[in-house]
Design an enzyme around this catalytic site. Structure first.
Site, PDB file in Angstrom:
ATOM      1  N   GLU A 135       0.715  -1.214  -0.132  1.00 51.67           N
ATOM      2  CA  GLU A 135       0.076  -0.040   0.013  1.00 51.67           C
ATOM      3  C   GLU A 135       0.672   1.140  -0.048  1.00 51.67           C
ATOM      4  OE1 GLU A 135      -3.836   2.017   2.602  1.00 51.67           O
ATOM      5  OE2 GLU A 135      -2.502   0.045   3.424  1.00 51.67           O
ATOM      6  N   GLU A 172     -12.863   2.502   4.403  1.00 51.83           N
ATOM      7  CA  GLU A 172     -11.943   2.634   5.527  1.00 51.83           C
ATOM      8  C   GLU A 172     -11.814   4.288   5.659  1.00 51.83           C
ATOM      9  OE1 GLU A 172      -7.857   0.886   5.908  1.00 51.83           O
ATOM     10  OE2 GLU A 172      -7.643   2.433   4.915  1.00 51.83           O
TER      11      GLU A 172
END
Length: 282
Positions: free
Chosen positions: A155, A256
């Site tokens: 990520e 998220e």
């Protein structure tokens, strides 16, 4: 296609945190979700007692919610840490101890995506040394993921909130993905495209999608500014998700984001209840 045509998984490390961990899967189910993801829940321990792992597994099974994504041990998150695998010494030892624990747990619940945060730069340590250590550990993680049929996610974060984290652009993170795949020979490392972090970095999001959709194994969203629900900021998330679909992305979209001053259950008004289940892939 719009928001209602996507397939969602809700992140229980940022939503429903007003509840104890073991109550969050049931709360997600009550809100209409059938899939969820987690950061590593035990910030102080890469190897929690078996009883705690069993209790977490049971909470998902009892709620009828599938765990679709799990982070490897990443230190204190949320907090000062951004992963452990590139940090020499005790933290990388904790990461190594955690790899098989995560893989075993993920296999037991049918979780197919494991996220490995890279870790912050450390003062006085050569960045090249950290990168070599990171590659070694990411290959270990890729092998563990491969044994259970999972993908390894890498990520990019944002440089505003994570100034010591070296992967702060899509091309940089995808470059690590490519190096891991070359070194492991497995091809199961994938880019985690978090549209909130990329927007915070000022990246051209349509161009990122055009360039890197093929390398993407998971997508996460939050609006910007504020990291709130879609519609609370200025990021055209609905259009971007449509573009991802047209580019061939068929995976889940991770929610998220922060619920703001509402309860988590009230933070999904933008998404029709019937669209919250993780339906079969298109």
């Amino acid at each position: 296609m719009g928001f209602a045509e996507q397939r969602y998984t809700v992140n229980l490390s940022i939503l429903f945190t007003e509840l104890p961990l073991l109550e969050r899967p049931a709360a997600a189910a009550a809100a209409g979700f059938t899939a969820a993801e987690l950061w590593w829940p035990w910030v102080d321990s890469p190897t929690p007692p078996r009883s705690e792992l069993d209790a977490l597994r049971g909470s998902f099974e009892d709620a009828g919610v599938r765990l679709t994504g799990l982070n490897f041990y990443s230190g204190v998150l949320p907090g000062p840490d951004r992963g452990a695998l590139s940090i020499p010494g005790a933290e990388s030892e904790r990461f190594r101890a955690n790899v098989d624990v995560v893989a075993e747990f993920a296999e037991s619940v049918g979780c197919g995506a494991l996220n490995a945060l890279y870790g912050n730069r450390v003062a006085g340590v050569d960045p090249a040394e950290q990168d070599d250590l990171a590659l070694h550990h990411l290959v270990l993680a890729a092998r563990a993921a491969d044994r259970i049929g999972a993908v390894l996610l890498i990520e990019a974060l944002n440089k505003v909130e994570s100034p010591l984290y070296p992967l702060v652009s899509a091309p940089t993170a995808v470059g690590v993905v490519d190096r891991v795949n070359e070194a492991s020979g497995l091809g199961n490392a994938r880019f985690l495209m978090d549209l909130y972090h990329l927007s915070m970095n000022g990246e051209d999001l349509p161009q990122v999608i055009a360039d890197h959709a093929g390398s993407t194994g998971h997508v996460q969203i939050a609006d910007n500014p504020g990291r709130g629900a879609p519609g609370t900021g200025t990021v055209p998330l609905e259009d971007l998700l449509d573009q991802l679909g047209k580019a061939g992305y068929e995976g889940l979209v991770g929610l998220e984001y922060k619920p703001g001053d509402r309860t988590s259950a009230e933070a999904f008004a933008w998404l029709p209840r019937e669209a919250r289940t993780a339906r079969a892939a298109r």
